[in-house]
Design a protein around this motif. Structure first.
Motif, PDB file in Angstrom:
ATOM      1  N   GLY A  67       1.020  12.773  12.784  1.00 26.71           N
ATOM      2  CA  GLY A  67       1.736  13.901  12.209  1.00 26.71           C
ATOM      3  C   GLY A  67       1.717  15.092  13.132  1.00 26.71           C
ATOM      4  O   GLY A  67       1.271  15.029  14.275  1.00 26.71           O
ATOM      5  N   SER A  68       2.204  16.206  12.644  1.00 28.16           N
ATOM      6  CA  SER A  68       2.257  17.414  13.469  1.00 28.16           C
ATOM      7  C   SER A  68       0.899  18.075  13.615  1.00 28.16           C
ATOM      8  O   SER A  68       0.685  18.865  14.531  1.00 28.16           O
ATOM      9  N   HIS A  69      -0.059  17.712  12.726  1.00 27.95           N
ATOM     10  CA  HIS A  69      -1.384  18.333  12.791  1.00 27.95           C
ATOM     11  C   HIS A  69      -2.538  17.336  12.822  1.00 27.95           C
ATOM     12  O   HIS A  69      -3.618  17.666  13.302  1.00 27.95           O
ATOM     13  N   ARG A  70      -2.325  16.128  12.297  1.00 29.74           N
ATOM     14  CA  ARG A  70      -3.430  15.191  12.181  1.00 29.74           C
ATOM     15  C   ARG A  70      -3.006  13.784  12.589  1.00 29.74           C
ATOM     16  O   ARG A  70      -1.826  13.436  12.583  1.00 29.74           O
ATOM     17  N   CYS A  71      -4.002  12.986  12.956  1.00 32.04           N
ATOM     18  CA  CYS A  71      -3.817  11.557  13.221  1.00 32.04           C
ATOM     19  C   CYS A  71      -4.712  10.788  12.264  1.00 32.04           C
ATOM     20  O   CYS A  71      -5.896  11.098  12.096  1.00 32.04           O
ATOM     21  N   ARG A  72      -4.142   9.781  11.626  1.00 31.98           N
ATOM     22  CA  ARG A  72      -4.881   8.944  10.696  1.00 31.98           C
ATOM     23  C   ARG A  72      -4.815   7.502  11.168  1.00 31.98           C
ATOM     24  O   ARG A  72      -3.729   7.007  11.501  1.00 31.98           O
ATOM     25  N   VAL A  73      -5.934   6.820  11.198  1.00 36.01           N
ATOM     26  CA  VAL A  73      -5.993   5.425  11.607  1.00 36.01           C
ATOM     27  C   VAL A  73      -6.354   4.590  10.382  1.00 36.01           C
ATOM     28  O   VAL A  73      -7.440   4.743   9.804  1.00 36.01           O
ATOM     29  N   TRP A  74      -5.441   3.708  10.003  1.00 35.42           N
ATOM     30  CA  TRP A  74      -5.584   2.880   8.808  1.00 35.42           C
ATOM     31  C   TRP A  74      -6.015   1.480   9.224  1.00 35.42           C
ATOM     32  O   TRP A  74      -5.421   0.868  10.106  1.00 35.42           O
ATOM     33  N   HIS A  80       0.837  -1.193   0.000  1.00 35.16           N
ATOM     34  CA  HIS A  80       0.000   0.000   0.000  1.00 35.16           C
ATOM     35  C   HIS A  80       0.874   1.245   0.000  1.00 35.16           C
ATOM     36  O   HIS A  80       1.953   1.269   0.614  1.00 35.16           O
ATOM     37  N   LEU A  81       0.398   2.254  -0.662  1.00 37.10           N
ATOM     38  CA  LEU A  81       1.015   3.571  -0.662  1.00 37.10           C
ATOM     39  C   LEU A  81      -0.006   4.555  -0.121  1.00 37.10           C
ATOM     40  O   LEU A  81      -1.051   4.770  -0.727  1.00 37.10           O
ATOM     41  N   LEU A  82       0.288   5.145   1.042  1.00 32.58           N
ATOM     42  CA  LEU A  82      -0.620   6.105   1.662  1.00 32.58           C
ATOM     43  C   LEU A  82      -0.038   7.490   1.426  1.00 32.58           C
ATOM     44  O   LEU A  82       1.007   7.851   1.982  1.00 32.58           O
ATOM     45  N   ASP A  83      -0.716   8.258   0.589  1.00 38.27           N
ATOM     46  CA  ASP A  83      -0.265   9.602   0.267  1.00 38.27           C
ATOM     47  C   ASP A  83      -0.848  10.568   1.298  1.00 38.27           C
ATOM     48  O   ASP A  83      -2.051  10.843   1.318  1.00 38.27           O
ATOM     49  N   ILE A  84       0.027  11.090   2.173  1.00 39.78           N
ATOM     50  CA  ILE A  84      -0.433  11.985   3.231  1.00 39.78           C
ATOM     51  C   ILE A  84      -0.760  13.364   2.666  1.00 39.78           C
ATOM     52  O   ILE A  84      -1.527  14.114   3.245  1.00 39.78           O
ATOM     53  N   SER A  85      -0.180  13.693   1.546  1.00 38.23           N
ATOM     54  CA  SER A  85      -0.436  14.926   0.769  1.00 38.23           C
ATOM     55  C   SER A  85       0.112  16.191   1.411  1.00 38.23           C
ATOM     56  O   SER A  85       0.226  17.216   0.763  1.00 38.23           O
ATOM     57  N   THR A  86       0.449  16.167   2.697  1.00 35.93           N
ATOM     58  CA  THR A  86       1.093  17.324   3.324  1.00 35.93           C
ATOM     59  C   THR A  86       2.313  16.815   4.071  1.00 35.93           C
ATOM     60  O   THR A  86       2.375  15.670   4.491  1.00 35.93           O
ATOM     61  N   ASN A  87       3.282  17.683   4.247  1.00 32.90           N
ATOM     62  CA  ASN A  87       4.516  17.302   4.935  1.00 32.90           C
ATOM     63  C   ASN A  87       4.250  17.237   6.429  1.00 32.90           C
ATOM     64  O   ASN A  87       4.678  18.079   7.199  1.00 32.90           O
ATOM     65  N   TYR A 115       2.527   3.678  14.257  1.00 38.28           N
ATOM     66  CA  TYR A 115       2.448   2.634  15.279  1.00 38.28           C
ATOM     67  C   TYR A 115       1.397   1.616  14.869  1.00 38.28           C
ATOM     68  O   TYR A 115       0.303   1.979  14.437  1.00 38.28           O
ATOM     69  N   PHE A 116       1.721   0.330  15.038  1.00 36.74           N
ATOM     70  CA  PHE A 116       0.713  -0.721  14.907  1.00 36.74           C
ATOM     71  C   PHE A 116       0.034  -0.932  16.267  1.00 36.74           C
ATOM     72  O   PHE A 116       0.694  -0.854  17.307  1.00 36.74           O
ATOM     73  N   SER A 117      -1.263  -1.191  16.237  1.00 33.69           N
ATOM     74  CA  SER A 117      -1.939  -1.582  17.471  1.00 33.69           C
ATOM     75  C   SER A 117      -1.438  -2.957  17.900  1.00 33.69           C
ATOM     76  O   SER A 117      -0.833  -3.686  17.103  1.00 33.69           O
ATOM     77  N   PHE A 118      -1.657  -3.307  19.163  1.00 33.16           N
ATOM     78  CA  PHE A 118      -1.075  -4.548  19.700  1.00 33.16           C
ATOM     79  C   PHE A 118      -1.542  -5.786  18.935  1.00 33.16           C
ATOM     80  O   PHE A 118      -0.824  -6.778  18.862  1.00 33.16           O
ATOM     81  N   ASP A 119      -2.753  -5.745  18.348  1.00 31.70           N
ATOM     82  CA  ASP A 119      -3.258  -6.899  17.589  1.00 31.70           C
ATOM     83  C   ASP A 119      -2.969  -6.789  16.098  1.00 31.70           C
ATOM     84  O   ASP A 119      -3.321  -7.679  15.316  1.00 31.70           O
ATOM     85  N   GLY A 140      -6.508  -4.632   7.710  1.00 27.86           N
ATOM     86  CA  GLY A 140      -7.202  -5.731   7.051  1.00 27.86           C
ATOM     87  C   GLY A 140      -7.950  -5.295   5.815  1.00 27.86           C
ATOM     88  O   GLY A 140      -7.894  -5.953   4.769  1.00 27.86           O
ATOM     89  N   ARG A 141      -8.670  -4.170   5.915  1.00 28.27           N
ATOM     90  CA  ARG A 141      -9.464  -3.679   4.779  1.00 28.27           C
ATOM     91  C   ARG A 141      -8.615  -2.890   3.790  1.00 28.27           C
ATOM     92  O   ARG A 141      -9.014  -2.678   2.654  1.00 28.27           O
ATOM     93  N   GLY A 142      -7.442  -2.412   4.250  1.00 25.73           N
ATOM     94  CA  GLY A 142      -6.622  -1.590   3.373  1.00 25.73           C
ATOM     95  C   GLY A 142      -7.273  -0.262   3.080  1.00 25.73           C
ATOM     96  O   GLY A 142      -7.220   0.236   1.955  1.00 25.73           O
ATOM     97  N   ALA A 143      -7.903   0.329   4.111  1.00 23.24           N
ATOM     98  CA  ALA A 143      -8.617   1.594   3.925  1.00 23.24           C
ATOM     99  C   ALA A 143      -8.462   2.458   5.168  1.00 23.24           C
ATOM    100  O   ALA A 143      -8.196   1.953   6.269  1.00 23.24           O
ATOM    101  N   MET A 144      -8.672   3.775   5.005  1.00 26.55           N
ATOM    102  CA  MET A 144      -8.578   4.697   6.121  1.00 26.55           C
ATOM    103  C   MET A 144      -9.814   4.551   6.988  1.00 26.55           C
ATOM    104  O   MET A 144     -10.944   4.581   6.516  1.00 26.55           O
ATOM    105  N   HIS A 145      -9.599   4.387   8.281  1.00 31.82           N
ATOM    106  CA  HIS A 145     -10.704   4.235   9.228  1.00 31.82           C
ATOM    107  C   HIS A 145     -11.171   5.593   9.750  1.00 31.82           C
ATOM    108  O   HIS A 145     -12.369   5.872   9.779  1.00 31.82           O
ATOM    109  N   ILE A 146     -10.231   6.431  10.172  1.00 27.38           N
ATOM    110  CA  ILE A 146     -10.583   7.748  10.694  1.00 27.38           C
ATOM    111  C   ILE A 146      -9.401   8.686  10.502  1.00 27.38           C
ATOM    112  O   ILE A 146      -8.242   8.266  10.511  1.00 27.38           O
ATOM    113  N   ASN A 147      -9.701   9.948  10.316  1.00 26.41           N
ATOM    114  CA  ASN A 147      -8.697  10.987  10.122  1.00 26.41           C
ATOM    115  C   ASN A 147      -9.156  12.196  10.930  1.00 26.41           C
ATOM    116  O   ASN A 147     -10.160  12.813  10.612  1.00 26.41           O
ATOM    117  N   PHE A 148      -8.411  12.513  12.003  1.00 28.84           N
ATOM    118  CA  PHE A 148      -8.869  13.620  12.847  1.00 28.84           C
ATOM    119  C   PHE A 148      -7.713  14.565  13.181  1.00 28.84           C
ATOM    120  O   PHE A 148      -6.544  14.204  13.147  1.00 28.84           O
TER     121      PHE A 148
END
Length: 738
Positions: free
Chosen positions: A513-520, A488-495, A501-505, A523-531
């Motif tokens: 990042g310095s401004h946002r957190c993304r949860v991937w 997978h290639l996850l393009d964050i689009s901003t520097n 970090y992987f979750s324990f499971d 298993g599904r290979g998709a973004m779960h949440i971006n806040f």
């Protein structure tokens, strides 16, 4: 009573200090001659060491302002027997008093004129004629002159200074500026010759203006025997053009250069064209650090070709030598490591023994530059450290060096062991991730290629099937460890990338990042949440933060939202430290404004806000049970906070410098902290008491870690040193069990 042998008795001498042999005194003083603090201590505490210590303390004097000059003059007038011991003076020419100092110091031979801080504006060498006349009259013993951080309007002013010291043989210039030229340059040159100014040694350091360099070379090339030219930062348009003419007396040439393509090309041109008849020894010193040199060589194939060409052209001289470390020294025992590495780029010089690498007397093992990563293997049998010098070192559980190697052609920024401890991943500024088999030695298995900028982070998934890497090319990449292909290639689009970090499971991949957190969702290979995790001043209210993140969810197109965020997030306090709890449910973030926040990873809800620091947060870390958070700041003491309320439990007072690293022990009973004050401290978490202060390092300490079983504590410093300590030597081992 003591008998004298002739029937007379004397009173016993009580508390007499031991008499030291003069040979021992000389050896002690000479060994500490470059450490003024030690000499000062000797002069105050030991009667026998005091005279020699004072003599060395006055041998080389800094008197940079008028008050210091007057104080030093009064001291010499009160204690004239010290006058013969003054050999060198560093002074600001605008405050220096040549009379009576030059008159009463018969052995003063070395003078450095320098501005007290930054280079003076043009006119810094515009000295009054009476001062120069006085130097001319009483400075006849001055044979060595240094001009540092000064400037003059014209070469005429520089000429007047040189004419004031007619006996000088050695001239050193550094950060010397010239505003312009004068029409009668030939007349000035003739005047210098008529005054019998015959320089034997010229040292042109960095940032010396081309006009000044050319003027000195034209005036003195007929007499100079030793020439040093730094073309690293010199304000010179064409270094090779300056080294022309016959230079009939020149015997030794030293050229200092940085890893810059233009400068390397100029160096090669000099090597091809500059061959005075008597020139015997030529030394080339590379000013860059070893890490910067390897990075430059590996960054472009053309740079490798330049190294090969220099390797050939230097052999045209009678006695050439190449010093890749410059004046720096490698650690004792690493000379063979670097000789083998540089033989790849300078094979002919190496084969002839002309590649010179000096080793220091320091027998401590470690790197030659800043330690950038320090990680234990999951089974605790190995410690791996990486450095800006491009090397990796493996240590055993007793702190003994197992293996070391040059791993990349760029600073190694991140290390990660596989869950079975058999393999090691390393991410580097050479844009590569290397996979090593560390079961036996350090065999490279493969290199993961794809990033177009420096790799800053890498990590293994808990089941060992994935590797994640993050780079300043604004992407995060997932790699399959069975095929080593990119999944997978996850393009964050901003520097905006910091850590992953992987979750324990292994289900979630949390990108911080310095401004946002993304949860991937792995298993599904998709973004779960971006806040959003970087907020404005008004968002100390957790409800306001949550409300803004709810608005983010309803803003529609992801690209439009990221574009909007780019415009307004620069003004927000940035996240500069982050940590995930072992359960993978909570995220702690630290900010440049000194605040700490705790987030629910699944919902993006801000759970806790706390501001316990006044300056930038450097580290946040969870305890193993997740109930406490450790936070450190560059200008404050480490704090232990309650995870659920954000209230401070303990403040760990003691460090005198910024704290750059800290961590809980696996059992949670202790905290280790590392600081720029060159110490590592061990604290109890129940009462905040300090269990130990460790001062093995001689430079700022930036990394620290406990082994998984809590039995050892290791740290890495700015100077490359690595230290491992056994906890059993500090506290009972049973108290550290997980």
């Amino acid at each position: 009573m003591n008998s004298t042998g002739d029937g007379r008795f004397t009173q016993p001498i009580m508390f007499a200090s031991p008499r030291l042999a003069w040979e021992l005194i000389e050896r002690i003083i000479s060994h500490s001659g470059d450490d003024r603090r030690t000499l000062y201590s000797f002069s105050l505490t030991c009667h026998q060491l005091r005279p020699r210590s004072l003599c060395l303390m006055v041998a080389d004097v800094d008197i940079m302002d008028r008050a210091q000059v007057i104080t030093f003059r009064d001291f010499l007038e009160a204690y004239p027997h010290f006058c013969p011991f003054v050999y060198s003076i560093k002074a600001d020419p605008t405050t220096f008093m040549p009379f009576p100092l030059l008159y009463i110091l018969p052995n003063l031979t070395n003078t450095q004129w320098s501005s007290p801080a930054t280079p003076q504006p043009l006119g810094g060498l515009s000295l009054p004629l009476p001062l120069l006349t006085c130097c001319h009259k009483f400075g006849t013993n001055i044979t060595s002159l240094s001009l540092v951080s000064l400037s003059s309007k014209t070469t005429q002013e520089l000429c007047r200074v040189l004419l004031a010291f007619t006996a000088i043989k050695d001239l050193r210039c550094e950060r010397l500026g010239i505003g312009g030229t004068v029409a009668n340059g030939a007349v000035l040159e003739q005047r210098l010759r008529s005054q019998r100014l015959k320089l034997r040694n010229i040292n042109i350091g960095y940032n010396v203006h081309e006009t000044a360099t050319k003027f000195l070379f034209d005036s003195a090339q007929s007499t100079v025997e030793i020439l040093s030219l730094d073309i690293t930062y010199s304000i010179i348009s064409g270094p090779s053009a300056l080294l022309c003419g016959k230079w009939p007396e020149l015997l030794t040439l030293t050229l200092t250069v940085s890893t810059n393509q233009d400068r390397f090309e100029a160096l090669i041109k000099i090597s091809k064209e500059f061959h005075p008849s008597r020139l015997n020894e030529v030394s080339v010193e590379l000013r860059s650090t070893v890490g910067d040199l390897l990075s430059w060589i590996g960054s472009d194939e053309g740079n490798l070709h330049l190294c090969s060409e220099l390797d050939q052209t230097l052999l045209s001289y009678r006695h050439p030598q190449l010093l890749p470390f410059g004046h720096r020294r490698t650690r004792s025992g690493r000379k063979d490591l670097w000789s083998e590495e540089f033989a790849k780029y300078f094979p002919k010089l190496t084969e002839r023994g002309l590649l010179k690498i000096a080793s220091s007397a320091d027998i401590a093992l470690g790197h030659d530059d800043l330690v950038t990563a320090l990680v234990y293997s999951p089974d605790g049998s190995r410690l791996a450290t990486a450095s800006r010098d491009c090397t990796i070192i493996l240590w055993d559980s007793d702190g003994q060096l197992v293996h070391e190697w040059v791993a990349h052609t760029g600073s190694v920024r991140s290390l990660a062991f596989s869950p079975d401890s058999r393999h090691l991943a390393s991410g580097s500024w050479d844009r590569m991730i290397a996979i090593w088999d560390v079961g036996q030695g350090s065999r490279k298995i493969t290199t993961l290629k794809g990033h177009t900028e420096q790799v800053e982070h890498c990590a293994w998934s808990p089941d060992g099937t994935l590797i994640v890497s993050g780079s300043w090319d604004n992407t995060v990449r997932l790699w399959d460890t069975r095929t080593f292909q990119q999944l997978h290639l996850l393009d964050i689009s901003t520097n905006d990338f910091y850590h992953a970090y992987f979750s324990f499971d292994g289900r979630w991949l949390i990108l911080i990042g310095s401004h946002r957190c993304r949860v991937w969702d792995v298993g599904r290979g998709a973004m779960h949440i971006n806040f959003r995790i970087a907020e404005g001043e008004e968002t100390e209210d957790k409800a306001a933060i949550d409300e803004e993140n709810e608005e983010d969810k309803g803003e529609g197109d992801e690209e439009d939202k990221d574009e909007k965020d780019e415009k307004d997030e620069d003004a927000r306090p940035q996240c500069c430290a982050a940590a995930l709890n072992l359960q993978g449910t909570c995220l702690a973030t630290g900010y440049v404004d000194g605040s700490v926040r705790i987030w629910d990873v699944q919902t993006g809800q801000c759970l806790v806000f706390s501001r316990m620091h006044t300056r930038r947060v450097t580290v946040v870390a969870f305890s193993s049970d997740g109930t406490r958070i450790l936070s450190t700041s560059w200008g404050d003491t480490p704090k232990i906070l309650d995870t659920y309320s954000g209230t401070m439990i303990l403040s760990l007072e003691g460090h005198t410098g910024g704290v750059g690293a800290a961590c809980f022990s696996p059992c949670g009973k202790y905290v280790a902290s590392a600081s720029s004050d060159e110490t590592v401290r061990l604290w109890r978490t129940d009462d905040g008491s300090c269990m130990g202060i460790f001062s093995e390092h001689k430079d700022a300490v930036w990394l620290s870690a406990f082994s998984p079983d809590g039995k050892t504590l290791s740290s890495g410093a700015n100077d490359g040193s690595v230290v491992m300590r056994h906890i059993r030597d500090i506290i009972p081992v049973e108290d550290t069990s997980v």
